[in-house]
Design a protein around this motif. Structure first.
Motif, PDB file in Angstrom:
ATOM      1  N   ILE A 210     -54.774  -9.246   0.020  1.00  0.00           N
ATOM      2  CA  ILE A 210     -54.263 -10.588  -0.295  1.00  0.00           C
ATOM      3  C   ILE A 210     -53.087 -10.425  -1.260  1.00  0.00           C
ATOM      4  N   PRO A 211     -52.003 -11.152  -1.036  1.00  0.00           N
ATOM      5  CA  PRO A 211     -50.849 -10.961  -1.928  1.00  0.00           C
ATOM      6  C   PRO A 211     -51.182 -11.364  -3.373  1.00  0.00           C
ATOM      7  N   GLU A 212     -50.434 -10.762  -4.282  1.00  0.00           N
ATOM      8  CA  GLU A 212     -50.578 -11.085  -5.714  1.00  0.00           C
ATOM      9  C   GLU A 212     -50.232 -12.556  -5.951  1.00  0.00           C
ATOM     10  N   VAL A 213     -50.860 -13.120  -6.972  1.00  0.00           N
ATOM     11  CA  VAL A 213     -50.549 -14.510  -7.309  1.00  0.00           C
ATOM     12  C   VAL A 213     -49.154 -14.578  -7.936  1.00  0.00           C
ATOM     13  N   VAL A 214     -48.293 -15.359  -7.328  1.00  0.00           N
ATOM     14  CA  VAL A 214     -46.997 -15.632  -7.964  1.00  0.00           C
ATOM     15  C   VAL A 214     -47.178 -16.933  -8.737  1.00  0.00           C
ATOM     16  N   THR A 215     -47.013 -16.867 -10.046  1.00  0.00           N
ATOM     17  CA  THR A 215     -47.237 -18.071 -10.852  1.00  0.00           C
ATOM     18  C   THR A 215     -46.221 -19.130 -10.465  1.00  0.00           C
ATOM     19  N   PRO A 216     -46.701 -20.255  -9.946  1.00  0.00           N
ATOM     20  CA  PRO A 216     -45.753 -21.296  -9.550  1.00  0.00           C
ATOM     21  C   PRO A 216     -45.091 -21.907 -10.775  1.00  0.00           C
ATOM     22  N   ASN A 217     -43.848 -22.235 -10.615  1.00  0.00           N
ATOM     23  CA  ASN A 217     -43.087 -22.812 -11.723  1.00  0.00           C
ATOM     24  C   ASN A 217     -42.524 -24.152 -11.288  1.00  0.00           C
ATOM     25  N   ILE A 218     -42.979 -25.202 -11.935  1.00  0.00           N
ATOM     26  CA  ILE A 218     -42.588 -26.557 -11.509  1.00  0.00           C
ATOM     27  C   ILE A 218     -41.080 -26.751 -11.612  1.00  0.00           C
ATOM     28  N   ASP A 219     -40.471 -26.147 -12.629  1.00  0.00           N
ATOM     29  CA  ASP A 219     -39.018 -26.306 -12.788  1.00  0.00           C
ATOM     30  C   ASP A 219     -38.276 -25.658 -11.616  1.00  0.00           C
ATOM     31  N   ALA A 220     -38.754 -24.443 -11.235  1.00  0.00           N
ATOM     32  CA  ALA A 220     -38.111 -23.741 -10.130  1.00  0.00           C
ATOM     33  C   ALA A 220     -38.316 -24.508  -8.828  1.00  0.00           C
ATOM     34  N   LYS A 221     -39.499 -25.105  -8.686  1.00  0.00           N
ATOM     35  CA  LYS A 221     -39.774 -25.861  -7.459  1.00  0.00           C
ATOM     36  C   LYS A 221     -38.894 -27.108  -7.392  1.00  0.00           C
ATOM     37  N   LEU A 222     -38.764 -27.793  -8.516  1.00  0.00           N
ATOM     38  CA  LEU A 222     -37.934 -29.000  -8.526  1.00  0.00           C
ATOM     39  C   LEU A 222     -36.465 -28.652  -8.314  1.00  0.00           C
ATOM     40  N   ALA A 223     -36.087 -27.457  -8.740  1.00  0.00           N
ATOM     41  CA  ALA A 223     -34.689 -27.036  -8.565  1.00  0.00           C
ATOM     42  C   ALA A 223     -34.455 -26.453  -7.173  1.00  0.00           C
ATOM     43  N   GLY A 224     -35.533 -26.402  -6.364  1.00  0.00           N
ATOM     44  CA  GLY A 224     -35.394 -25.869  -5.010  1.00  0.00           C
ATOM     45  C   GLY A 224     -35.394 -24.355  -4.948  1.00  0.00           C
TER      46      GLY A 224
ATOM     47  N   TYR B  24     -58.421 -34.386 -12.123  1.00  0.00           N
ATOM     48  CA  TYR B  24     -57.070 -34.281 -11.561  1.00  0.00           C
ATOM     49  C   TYR B  24     -55.999 -34.333 -12.658  1.00  0.00           C
ATOM     50  N   ARG B  25     -56.312 -35.026 -13.739  1.00  0.00           N
ATOM     51  CA  ARG B  25     -55.374 -34.966 -14.886  1.00  0.00           C
ATOM     52  C   ARG B  25     -55.273 -33.538 -15.393  1.00  0.00           C
ATOM     53  N   ASP B  26     -56.424 -32.881 -15.399  1.00  0.00           N
ATOM     54  CA  ASP B  26     -56.498 -31.488 -15.815  1.00  0.00           C
ATOM     55  C   ASP B  26     -55.603 -30.623 -14.917  1.00  0.00           C
ATOM     56  N   ILE B  27     -55.705 -30.883 -13.613  1.00  0.00           N
ATOM     57  CA  ILE B  27     -54.902 -30.104 -12.655  1.00  0.00           C
ATOM     58  C   ILE B  27     -53.413 -30.409 -12.827  1.00  0.00           C
ATOM     59  N   PHE B  28     -53.081 -31.676 -13.050  1.00  0.00           N
ATOM     60  CA  PHE B  28     -51.674 -32.036 -13.297  1.00  0.00           C
ATOM     61  C   PHE B  28     -51.149 -31.303 -14.534  1.00  0.00           C
ATOM     62  N   SER B  29     -52.053 -31.138 -15.506  1.00  0.00           N
ATOM     63  CA  SER B  29     -51.632 -30.468 -16.737  1.00  0.00           C
ATOM     64  C   SER B  29     -51.452 -28.969 -16.500  1.00  0.00           C
ATOM     65  N   LEU B  30     -52.426 -28.352 -15.813  1.00  0.00           N
ATOM     66  CA  LEU B  30     -52.349 -26.905 -15.552  1.00  0.00           C
ATOM     67  C   LEU B  30     -51.108 -26.554 -14.748  1.00  0.00           C
ATOM     68  N   THR B  31     -50.772 -27.426 -13.797  1.00  0.00           N
ATOM     69  CA  THR B  31     -49.620 -27.145 -12.937  1.00  0.00           C
ATOM     70  C   THR B  31     -48.309 -27.613 -13.564  1.00  0.00           C
ATOM     71  N   ARG B  32     -48.414 -28.260 -14.731  1.00  0.00           N
ATOM     72  CA  ARG B  32     -47.273 -28.850 -15.442  1.00  0.00           C
ATOM     73  C   ARG B  32     -46.620 -29.987 -14.655  1.00  0.00           C
ATOM     74  N   LEU B  33     -47.349 -30.487 -13.653  1.00  0.00           N
ATOM     75  CA  LEU B  33     -46.848 -31.665 -12.943  1.00  0.00           C
ATOM     76  C   LEU B  33     -46.690 -32.836 -13.911  1.00  0.00           C
TER      77      LEU B  33
END
Lengths: 549, 119
Positions: free
Chosen positions: A492-506, B90-99
């Motif tokens: 299974i591939p390694e977890v790539v930590t998702p980054n909300i800023d990078a996602k919003l920036a495309g 789900y608030r917890d999840i929004f926080s963890l994901t920084r949504l």
């Protein structure tokens, strides 16, 4: 005459300080009576601004000339001043011009020329009427200004004294394994007369000092600074607490100002054995909170600095694990309530008796004191507390045999979209009786659903011939949920930590949250690659020890 | 096995604020429904869209991905996204994901409208 007068009147409308006013008064008087000499007889803070010539007698407020001037504040020839005034004789004057405002004698201009015209006299009279109130007000402002400056200087000096005094207190208390030392100090004024000190001595010894000078503020702080030095020096040279106090007393008697003295508790703690030897020069007796309840640690002795050659009784206890010695200054015991009753030692003993010996005793005592004193309490004296706790010995950690794994449930779900909720519901049903919080259950639900979704989609590619296996195991206080797929295509591939800023920036795909969420939802995630596929093990720590349910 | 379904109701509460009531499941299957609801909620003057999750039953990581897609669209149109009615989980999840840094979270719709009106 008139232009001079108008000029002076205009000048008085502008703000001017005392020296400027007196100087300008002198200018206009000289202009009016020129070239005769004019001197100013007035209180010294006013006359110092006059450019003097001739012999001027010292100002004497009791001179009859002052009372006369207040009664008759008009310009007159010398002959019309019928008082027996030494000042008038010494001034050798021809004409006197009194300056009086609101019954206050501001000064008297003595003009040696006696042959003044009526116009000159009228002008001088008018000048005096204008100048007197202006000088009185300017003098008042000058005095206020001086007082404010003096106050500022005092405040600044106090602040420096406070900084110096604070620097004499320990910056931090020693951190010794098995011991907890705490101290609290609050002066009644900016600068206080209480002192505490913790002095590391050779070996495992520690000296504990709590002192209180008989005065407050700067004098007390200066004496306490001396006491601190003397005690520190004595503690290095002699071993027994009574000897330390006796030596400090002898040295202090030679230095302390008359009428002052210092009460002082001094103890030497052996942190290896708990041996606590103490002597007391008139300070409040500390309390021992030990296995026998609350006991007073009494030892008698004269306050330091009263009489040389004193000896000091010594006491000795052993601080057993779970015991505390608490020392306090009389600022605590002598706190008064609004009705004037004193806090006393009984309330301290009663408070300590109700508490665990190792609990934070200082905050508890201060809380009781605050409640006793009431909200409008104004601190009367410095308050200092020291607590020395020998911590309970940690219980030996018992090695536990690993618990036997117990399989709670084994089942499988088909590899289909949205199958994950069914699987997660089933897992929650299987662990319904286990000690998990609601939050843990919801998190386990999400982690299971995400893992099953991954297994069905990415592991089994939604193949109908491959199912997702689920095994629920309890081992001691840990719950394991093992989720397996039939993917033999590699790790299974390694977890790539998702980054909300990078996602919003495309810069990242909006998706890719699954593995991240799984790791956040449970206490541990382990991935095994086996010949038959992947196994992802989710582990949750249960809330009770094994066998508790 | 029935596919998880999402329900959406779009309401315009002011000329500049729309609410999307989201019920049921927010999973990958909700993609089209959510996109349609967003377009319906998003008019020329719309400055804020409130996602009301009071009737949410389930949301998985694919659903979170859909919200991120909505966020990207909203950002492009200079609209603010608000969320309300989320459970603690789900608030917890929004926080963890920084949504929760990109979507303004409020406890209920009234609070979300008040917050949107203040901006």
């Amino acid at each position: 005459m008139r232009p001079w007068l108008d000029l002076f009147r205009a000048r008085l409308r502008e703000p001017a300080d005392l020296s400027t006013l007196v100087h300008e008064l002198e200018q206009i008087v000289r202009a009016v009576v020129q070239p005769a000499n004019a001197v100013f007889w007035a209180p010294p803070d006013i006359t110092q601004h006059w450019t003097v010539s001739g012999n001027i007698p010292a100002f004497a407020p009791e001179d009859p000339l002052v009372a006369w001037a207040i009664a008759y504040p008009t310009t007159r020839p010398r002959a019309q001043v019928p008082v027996n005034s030494p000042a008038l004789v010494a001034l050798d004057t021809g004409v006197v011009v009194p300056l009086v405002s609101l019954g206050t004698f501001v000064g008297l201009i003595a003009i040696q020329e006696s042959a003044l015209s009526a116009d000159q006299i009228a002008t001088l009279d008018e000048i005096a009427g204008l100048a007197a109130p202006a000088i009185r007000v300017a003098r008042l402002a000058h005095r206020i200004d001086l007082a404010e400056r003096a106050h500022q200087t005092t405040a600044e000096e106090l602040r420096v004294a406070e900084i110096i005094q604070r620097s004499l207190l320990p910056e931090s208390l020693p951190n010794i394994a098995g011991w907890q030392l705490d101290a609290w100090y609050k002066p009644a004024r900016v600068v206080g007369g209480d002192l505490y000190d913790i002095i590391p001595l050779p070996g495992d010894l520690l000296a504990i000092v709590l002192g209180d000078a008989s005065d407050k503020s700067v004098p007390a702080a200066l004496v306490m600074a001396t006491v601190r030095t003397l005690i520190r020096a004595a503690a290095q040279r002699v071993v027994l607490p009574g000897q330390v106090l006796a030596r400090a007393n002898d040295d202090l008697c030679a230095q302390i100002p008359p009428g002052m003295f210092v009460t002082c508790f001094f103890a030497i703690l052996d942190t290896a054995s708990g041996r606590f030897r103490f002597a007391n020069a008139g300070q409040c007796a500390p309390n021992l909170c030990g296995p026998n309840g609350v006991e007073e640690l009494s030892a008698s002795g004269w306050p330091l600095g009263m009489l040389p050659g004193r000896t000091y009784d010594e006491g000795e206890i052993t601080l057993t694990p779970g015991s505390t010695v608490i020392c306090f200054s009389d600022g605590l015991t002598e706190t008064h309530d609004p009705a004037g009753e004193m806090f006393g030692t009984n309330r301290i003993t009663a408070t300590l008796a109700e508490m665990d010996n190792c609990a934070p005793l200082i905050p508890a005592l201060l809380a009781v004191q605050q409640e006793f004193a009431g909200p409008s309490w104004e601190q009367e004296d410095d308050v200092t507390l020291i607590s020395v706790t020998r911590l309970p010995e940690p219980e030996p950690i018992q090695e536990e045999a690993p618990a036997e794994p117990e399989t709670i449930s084994v089942f499988s779900v088909p590899s289909a979209p949205d199958t994950e909720r069914v699987a997660a519901d089933q897992v929650l049903a299987a662990v319904a009786d286990l000690p998990l919080t609601d939050s843990q259950r919801q998190r386990l639900f999400t982690a299971t659903a995400e893992t099953v979704m991954n297994a069905a989609e990415h592991g089994n590619h939604f193949r109908q011939d491959l199912s997702v296996g689920i095994e629920i195991i309890r081992q001691g206080n840990r719950l394991h949920v093992r989720i397996s797929d039939g993917d033999r295509g590699g790790p299974i591939p390694e977890v790539v930590t998702p980054n909300i800023d990078a996602k919003l920036a495309g810069l990242q795909s909006p998706r890719g949250w699954g593995l991240f969420l799984i790791e956040k939802m449970v206490d541990q995630v382990e991935v095994l690659d086996t010949p038959t596929g992947h196994i992802v093990e989710l582990t949750v720590n249960l809330n009770e020890s094994p066998g508790a349910d | 096995m029935s596919e998880a379904t999402i329900t959406t109701v779009v309401r315009q509460v002011s000329p500049t604020i729309s609410v999307i009531d989201i019920g049921g499941s927010v999973t990958r299957a909700a993609d089209q429904a959510l996109t349609n609801a967003y377009h319906e909620a998003s008019g020329d003057k719309t400055r804020a869209i409130i996602l009301n999750f009071a009737n949410l039953e389930y949301m998985n990581s694919s659903g979170i991905g859909l919200l991120v897609t909505l966020l990207v669209r909203a950002n492009r149109q200079s609209q603010q996204l608000y969320a309300c009615g989320l459970t603690d989980h789900y608030r917890d999840i929004f926080s963890l994901t920084r949504l929760d840094e990109a979507i303004h979270i409020e406890t209920d719709e009234a609070a979300a409208i008040a917050a949107a009106e203040q901006r």
